[in-house]
Design an enzyme around this catalytic site. Structure first.
Site, PDB file in Angstrom:
ATOM      1  N   ASP A  33       0.822  -1.319  -0.173  1.00  0.00           N
ATOM      2  CA  ASP A  33      -0.022  -0.208  -0.058  1.00  0.00           C
ATOM      3  C   ASP A  33       0.869   1.237   0.157  1.00  0.00           C
ATOM      4  O   ASP A  33       2.025   1.264   0.603  1.00  0.00           O
ATOM      5  CB  ASP A  33      -0.852   0.078   1.227  1.00  0.00           C
ATOM      6  CG  ASP A  33      -2.263   0.635   1.014  1.00  0.00           C
ATOM      7  OD1 ASP A  33      -3.315   0.177   1.144  1.00  0.00           O
ATOM      8  OD2 ASP A  33      -2.142   2.045   0.939  1.00  0.00           O
ATOM      9  N   ASN A  87      -9.281   1.544  -3.774  1.00  0.00           N
ATOM     10  CA  ASN A  87     -10.657   2.227  -3.688  1.00  0.00           C
ATOM     11  C   ASN A  87     -11.147   2.406  -4.978  1.00  0.00           C
ATOM     12  O   ASN A  87     -10.296   3.083  -5.921  1.00  0.00           O
ATOM     13  CB  ASN A  87     -10.554   3.103  -2.472  1.00  0.00           C
ATOM     14  CG  ASN A  87      -9.160   3.752  -2.332  1.00  0.00           C
ATOM     15  OD1 ASN A  87      -7.976   3.496  -2.808  1.00  0.00           O
ATOM     16  ND2 ASN A  87      -9.482   5.014  -2.286  1.00  0.00           N
ATOM     17  N   CYS A 272     -20.326   0.920  -0.418  1.00  0.00           N
ATOM     18  CA  CYS A 272     -20.601   0.084  -1.555  1.00  0.00           C
ATOM     19  C   CYS A 272     -21.758   0.193  -2.009  1.00  0.00           C
ATOM     20  O   CYS A 272     -21.872   0.509  -3.185  1.00  0.00           O
ATOM     21  CB  CYS A 272     -20.176  -1.628  -1.161  1.00  0.00           C
ATOM     22  SG  CYS A 272     -18.736  -1.820  -0.766  1.00  0.00           S
ATOM     23  N   GLN A 274     -24.377   2.434  -2.397  1.00  0.00           N
ATOM     24  CA  GLN A 274     -24.794   3.594  -3.351  1.00  0.00           C
ATOM     25  C   GLN A 274     -23.843   3.921  -4.455  1.00  0.00           C
ATOM     26  O   GLN A 274     -23.958   4.085  -5.426  1.00  0.00           O
ATOM     27  CB  GLN A 274     -24.840   4.735  -2.108  1.00  0.00           C
ATOM     28  CG  GLN A 274     -24.917   6.179  -2.955  1.00  0.00           C
ATOM     29  CD  GLN A 274     -25.492   7.303  -2.234  1.00  0.00           C
ATOM     30  OE1 GLN A 274     -26.513   7.025  -1.378  1.00  0.00           O
ATOM     31  NE2 GLN A 274     -25.056   8.522  -2.161  1.00  0.00           N
ATOM     32  N   PHE A 334     -21.882   2.290   9.974  1.00  0.00           N
ATOM     33  CA  PHE A 334     -22.883   2.034   9.289  1.00  0.00           C
ATOM     34  C   PHE A 334     -23.552   0.549   9.403  1.00  0.00           C
ATOM     35  O   PHE A 334     -24.681   0.255   9.073  1.00  0.00           O
ATOM     36  CB  PHE A 334     -22.509   1.992   7.754  1.00  0.00           C
ATOM     37  CG  PHE A 334     -21.800   0.776   7.246  1.00  0.00           C
ATOM     38  CD1 PHE A 334     -20.396   0.779   7.541  1.00  0.00           C
ATOM     39  CD2 PHE A 334     -22.265  -0.099   6.578  1.00  0.00           C
ATOM     40  CE1 PHE A 334     -19.833  -0.319   6.952  1.00  0.00           C
ATOM     41  CE2 PHE A 334     -21.581  -1.306   6.102  1.00  0.00           C
ATOM     42  CZ  PHE A 334     -20.369  -1.323   6.108  1.00  0.00           C
TER      43      PHE A 334
HETATM   44  N1  LIG Z   1     -15.333  -2.657   2.029  1.00  0.00           N
HETATM   45  C1  LIG Z   1     -15.947  -3.741   1.551  1.00  0.00           C
HETATM   46  O1  LIG Z   1     -16.694  -4.162   2.167  1.00  0.00           O
HETATM   47  C2  LIG Z   1     -15.926  -4.134   0.129  1.00  0.00           C
HETATM   48  C3  LIG Z   1     -16.434  -5.386  -0.074  1.00  0.00           C
HETATM   49  C4  LIG Z   1     -16.391  -5.986  -1.653  1.00  0.00           C
HETATM   50  C5  LIG Z   1     -15.762  -5.165  -2.529  1.00  0.00           C
HETATM   51  N2  LIG Z   1     -14.960  -4.037  -2.188  1.00  0.00           N
HETATM   52  C6  LIG Z   1     -14.510  -3.085  -3.063  1.00  0.00           C
HETATM   53  O2  LIG Z   1     -12.914  -3.340  -3.055  1.00  0.00           O
HETATM   54  C7  LIG Z   1     -12.294  -2.248  -3.357  1.00  0.00           C
HETATM   55  C8  LIG Z   1     -11.513  -1.591  -2.231  1.00  0.00           C
HETATM   56  O3  LIG Z   1     -12.381  -1.459  -0.977  1.00  0.00           O
HETATM   57  P1  LIG Z   1     -11.731  -1.126   0.312  1.00  0.00           P
HETATM   58  O4  LIG Z   1     -13.164  -0.807   1.122  1.00  0.00           O
HETATM   59  O5  LIG Z   1     -10.921  -2.238   0.876  1.00  0.00           O
HETATM   60  O6  LIG Z   1     -10.961   0.166   0.218  1.00  0.00           O
HETATM   61  P2  LIG Z   1      -9.854   0.857   1.136  1.00  0.00           P
HETATM   62  O7  LIG Z   1     -10.020   2.237   0.981  1.00  0.00           O
HETATM   63  O8  LIG Z   1     -10.126   0.361   2.767  1.00  0.00           O
HETATM   64  O9  LIG Z   1      -8.789   0.473   0.610  1.00  0.00           O
HETATM   65  C9  LIG Z   1      -8.010   0.877  -0.525  1.00  0.00           C
HETATM   66  C10 LIG Z   1      -6.364   0.665  -0.247  1.00  0.00           C
HETATM   67  O10 LIG Z   1      -5.674   1.226  -1.479  1.00  0.00           O
HETATM   68  C11 LIG Z   1      -4.747   1.910  -1.336  1.00  0.00           C
HETATM   69  N3  LIG Z   1      -4.217   2.444  -2.593  1.00  0.00           N
HETATM   70  C12 LIG Z   1      -4.794   3.246  -3.583  1.00  0.00           C
HETATM   71  N4  LIG Z   1      -4.251   3.373  -4.627  1.00  0.00           N
HETATM   72  C13 LIG Z   1      -3.206   2.673  -4.414  1.00  0.00           C
HETATM   73  C14 LIG Z   1      -1.886   2.418  -5.360  1.00  0.00           C
HETATM   74  N5  LIG Z   1      -1.847   3.172  -6.513  1.00  0.00           N
HETATM   75  N6  LIG Z   1      -0.753   1.795  -4.918  1.00  0.00           N
HETATM   76  C15 LIG Z   1      -1.171   1.091  -3.500  1.00  0.00           C
HETATM   77  N7  LIG Z   1      -2.131   1.399  -2.762  1.00  0.00           N
HETATM   78  C16 LIG Z   1      -2.988   2.054  -3.160  1.00  0.00           C
HETATM   79  C17 LIG Z   1      -5.265   2.883  -0.449  1.00  0.00           C
HETATM   80  O11 LIG Z   1      -4.198   3.497   0.279  1.00  0.00           O
HETATM   81  C18 LIG Z   1      -5.907   2.035   0.862  1.00  0.00           C
HETATM   82  O12 LIG Z   1      -5.130   1.569   1.630  1.00  0.00           O
HETATM   83  C19 LIG Z   1     -13.329  -1.178  -3.710  1.00  0.00           C
HETATM   84  O13 LIG Z   1     -13.367  -1.270  -5.317  1.00  0.00           O
HETATM   85  C20 LIG Z   1     -14.676  -1.644  -3.213  1.00  0.00           C
HETATM   86  O14 LIG Z   1     -15.791  -1.230  -3.814  1.00  0.00           O
HETATM   87  C21 LIG Z   1     -15.131  -3.284  -0.926  1.00  0.00           C
HETATM   88  O1  LIG Z   2     -31.989  -6.015   5.743  1.00  0.00           O
HETATM   89  C1  LIG Z   2     -30.988  -5.145   6.025  1.00  0.00           C
HETATM   90  C2  LIG Z   2     -29.755  -5.559   5.801  1.00  0.00           C
HETATM   91  C3  LIG Z   2     -28.549  -4.485   5.712  1.00  0.00           C
HETATM   92  N1  LIG Z   2     -29.142  -3.224   5.902  1.00  0.00           N
HETATM   93  C4  LIG Z   2     -28.158  -2.041   5.740  1.00  0.00           C
HETATM   94  O2  LIG Z   2     -27.560  -1.979   4.534  1.00  0.00           O
HETATM   95  C5  LIG Z   2     -25.991  -1.787   4.589  1.00  0.00           C
HETATM   96  C6  LIG Z   2     -25.180  -2.593   4.102  1.00  0.00           C
HETATM   97  O3  LIG Z   2     -25.143  -3.805   4.691  1.00  0.00           O
HETATM   98  P1  LIG Z   2     -24.149  -4.999   4.564  1.00  0.00           P
HETATM   99  O4  LIG Z   2     -24.407  -5.609   3.267  1.00  0.00           O
HETATM  100  O5  LIG Z   2     -24.320  -6.079   5.581  1.00  0.00           O
HETATM  101  O6  LIG Z   2     -22.699  -4.539   4.349  1.00  0.00           O
HETATM  102  P2  LIG Z   2     -21.988  -4.223   3.446  1.00  0.00           P
HETATM  103  O7  LIG Z   2     -20.228  -4.467   4.142  1.00  0.00           O
HETATM  104  O8  LIG Z   2     -21.794  -2.881   2.904  1.00  0.00           O
HETATM  105  O9  LIG Z   2     -21.713  -5.314   2.572  1.00  0.00           O
HETATM  106  C7  LIG Z   2     -22.188  -5.049   1.102  1.00  0.00           C
HETATM  107  O10 LIG Z   2     -21.472  -4.336   0.027  1.00  0.00           O
HETATM  108  C8  LIG Z   2     -20.207  -5.305  -0.060  1.00  0.00           C
HETATM  109  C9  LIG Z   2     -19.319  -4.385  -1.032  1.00  0.00           C
HETATM  110  O11 LIG Z   2     -19.478  -4.325  -2.011  1.00  0.00           O
HETATM  111  C10 LIG Z   2     -20.386  -6.614  -0.628  1.00  0.00           C
HETATM  112  O12 LIG Z   2     -19.258  -7.304  -0.885  1.00  0.00           O
HETATM  113  C11 LIG Z   2     -21.500  -7.158   0.327  1.00  0.00           C
HETATM  114  O13 LIG Z   2     -21.945  -8.428  -0.334  1.00  0.00           O
HETATM  115  C12 LIG Z   2     -22.888  -6.382   0.429  1.00  0.00           C
HETATM  116  O14 LIG Z   2     -23.564  -7.161   1.402  1.00  0.00           O
HETATM  117  C13 LIG Z   2     -25.834  -1.195   6.178  1.00  0.00           C
HETATM  118  O15 LIG Z   2     -26.049   0.033   6.553  1.00  0.00           O
HETATM  119  C14 LIG Z   2     -27.033  -2.178   6.943  1.00  0.00           C
HETATM  120  O16 LIG Z   2     -27.575  -1.697   8.265  1.00  0.00           O
HETATM  121  C15 LIG Z   2     -30.389  -2.886   6.012  1.00  0.00           C
HETATM  122  O17 LIG Z   2     -30.880  -1.737   6.283  1.00  0.00           O
HETATM  123  N2  LIG Z   2     -31.372  -3.995   6.323  1.00  0.00           N
END
Ligand SMILES: NC(=O)c1ccc[n+]([C@@H]2O[C@H](COP(=O)([O-])OP(=O)(O)OC[C@H]3O[C@@H](n4cnc5c(N)ncnc54)[C@H](O)[C@@H]3O)[C@@H](O)[C@H]2O)c1
Ligand SMILES: O=c1ccn([C@@H]2O[C@H](COP(=O)(O)OP(=O)(O)O[C@H]3O[C@H](CO)[C@@H](O)[C@H](O)[C@H]3O)[C@@H](O)[C@H]2O)c(=O)[nH]1
Length: 362
Positions: A33, A87, A272, A274, A334
């Site tokens: 990172d 990100n 994620c 929105q 959240f």
């Molecule tokens: N957070 C979740 O629950 C979740 C779940 C599924 C998918 N995703 C997706 O995964 C991706 C990452 O999400 P996240 O929540 O882990 O993000 P995050 O912001 O927590 O982490 C991203 C990291 O990438 C680093 N970074 C950015 N540009 C870089 C570069 N050029 N070189 C090295 N490091 C770099 C940042 O410093 C940061 O630490 C997004 O596309 C998100 O939509 C997130």
């Molecule tokens: O019945 C429900 C379930 C969830 N929520 C809300 O929905 C939001 C998202 O919840 P959740 O989906 O559990 O968490 P995330 O970590 O945002 O995970 C979603 O977003 C990720 C990022 O893309 C995906 O990987 C996951 O599969 C997907 O569930 C939160 O504010 C919850 O409180 C509700 O209001 N009602």
């Protein structure tokens, strides 16, 4: 020994790579990172993110086959498989501002891979990206590639925060999309072999690249749509004397609908839902599908409506004035079991209540 490097040590990169390292002792995993403080935290006893069970997994592997580093170039150049988990927020300016995904971080990661690679690599899209991103990434990687071959795979992540480790240990499915060429299929097999260390084969789905990229956006849109559906129903329940929990239970017992994700709430939050729906809306518009775009936009509109309905009810319950009243927010993240406050509905509700009384403190 197969070497994996993951660019991006965030909520996805950190836990995902820690679980790969735990389940695949024969693979060396480096998570890199640009954020020095984040990497320092991953190397300390105070991990940068809270996830139940994460500490234990990291402790078992760190320093053995799991490493956290800021030396992006070194680890990328040594890796056979490079995951990109940076990100991809909503663009705030320029073309598509407010809707399109900002791929600045992705592009700079791809440029580093192109610049420092000295051997063939599989590059894996772990971040959530717009459909067709792999095409653009391919162009960046193959431009001036000096004969080095790159195979791009889409392997979107479905973990939810708060249950990330459980989700990674026991995923509903792992999705891998690749090119339908012999080289593409060889790369798909190489990534499948990594997950096959612990995921049953019938849960590893393989598709073409575009299906995998789009399936991630579609899955989040469907999940958020359920929440907006039950939240919309909650407004009608309040107007009619029906109880939304009872309605949701009754609806969810139909096995075709199912009981999960039917909890009415103050609106969904998190980094994620929105962002990914706005991205989907933008892609539909760019593909000349305004009706489809409008359909998905409604999921966000109902979510905004639910958040403002909540604020209005809070204010109304206090005789339409919150002046000189103290409002406590119980839980600012959240959802439960996470410290993540990105896009938490608590922020909207705080703003709503603060604007009502002209003061900004709670
Ligand atoms: N957070 C979740 O629950 C979740 C779940 C599924 C998918 N995703 C997706 O995964 C991706 C990452 O999400 P996240 O929540 O882990 O993000 P995050 O912001 O927590 O982490 C991203 C990291 O990438 C680093 N970074 C950015 N540009 C870089 C570069 N050029 N070189 C090295 N490091 C770099 C940042 O410093 C940061 O630490 C997004 O596309 C998100 O939509 C997130
Ligand atoms: O019945 C429900 C379930 C969830 N929520 C809300 O929905 C939001 C998202 O919840 P959740 O989906 O559990 O968490 P995330 O970590 O945002 O995970 C979603 O977003 C990720 C990022 O893309 C995906 O990987 C996951 O599969 C997907 O569930 C939160 O504010 C919850 O409180 C509700 O209001 N009602």
């Amino acid at each position: 020994m197969v070497k994996i490097c993951c660019i991006g040590a965030g909520y996805v990169g950190g836990p995902t790579m820690a679980v790969i390292a735990l389940k695949c002792p024969s693979i060396e995993v480096a998570v890199v990172d640009i954020s020095v403080s984040r990497i320092n935290a991953w190397n300390s006893d105070q991990l940068p993110i809270y996830e139940p069970g994460l500490d234990g997994v990291v402790k078992q592997c760190r320093g053995k086959n799991l490493f956290f580093s800021t030396d992006v170039e070194k680890h990328v150049s040594e890796a056979d498989i490079v995951f990109v988990s940076v990100n991809t927020p909503t663009k705030t300016q320029g073309l598509g501002a407010g809707k399109a995904a900002d791929l600045t971080y992705w592009e700079s990661a791809a440029r580093v891979i192109a610049d420092v690679s000295k051997s063939d690599k599989i590059v894996v899209e772990k971040s959530t990206v717009p459909v067709k991103t792999a095409e653009a990434i391919e162009k960046i990687l193959t431009h001036n590639s000096k004969g080095i071959k790159f195979q791009i795979l889409s392997n979107p992540e479905f973990l939810a925060e708060g249950t990330a480790i459980q989700d990674l240990f026991n995923p509903d499915r792992v999705l891998i999309g690749g090119r339908e060429t012999p080289e593409g299929q060889k790369a798909v097999k190489a990534l499948k072999d990594v997950y096959a260390h612990w995921v049953p084969e019938d849960r590893i789905l393989t598709t073409n690249l575009w299906s995998a990229e789009l399936s991630k956006l579609a899955a989040n849109a469907f999940l958020a749509q359920r929440i907006s559906s039950v939240n919309a129903m909650s407004a009608l329940c309040e107007a009619t004397g029906a109880n939304v929990s009872q309605v949701a239970f009754a609806v969810g017992t139909d096995s075709r609908i199912g009981p999960k994700f039917l909890n009415a709430s103050v609106g969904f939050g998190g980094s994620c839902f929105q962002k990914d729906i706005l991205n989907l809306v933008y892609i539909c518009e760019c593909n000349g599908l305004p009706e489809v775009a409008e359909y998905w936009k409604q999921v966000i509109k109902i979510n905004d409506y639910q958040k403002s309905r909540f604020v209005n009810r809070v204010v109304a319950s206090m005789f339409n004035t919150v002046s000189n009243k103290k409002i406590a927010v119980l839980g600012f993240a959240f959802k439960k079991d996470t410290g993540d406050t990105r896009e938490t509905p608590a922020i909207d509700s705080h703003h709503g209540e603060a604007s009502e009384r002209g003061l900004g403190c709670l």
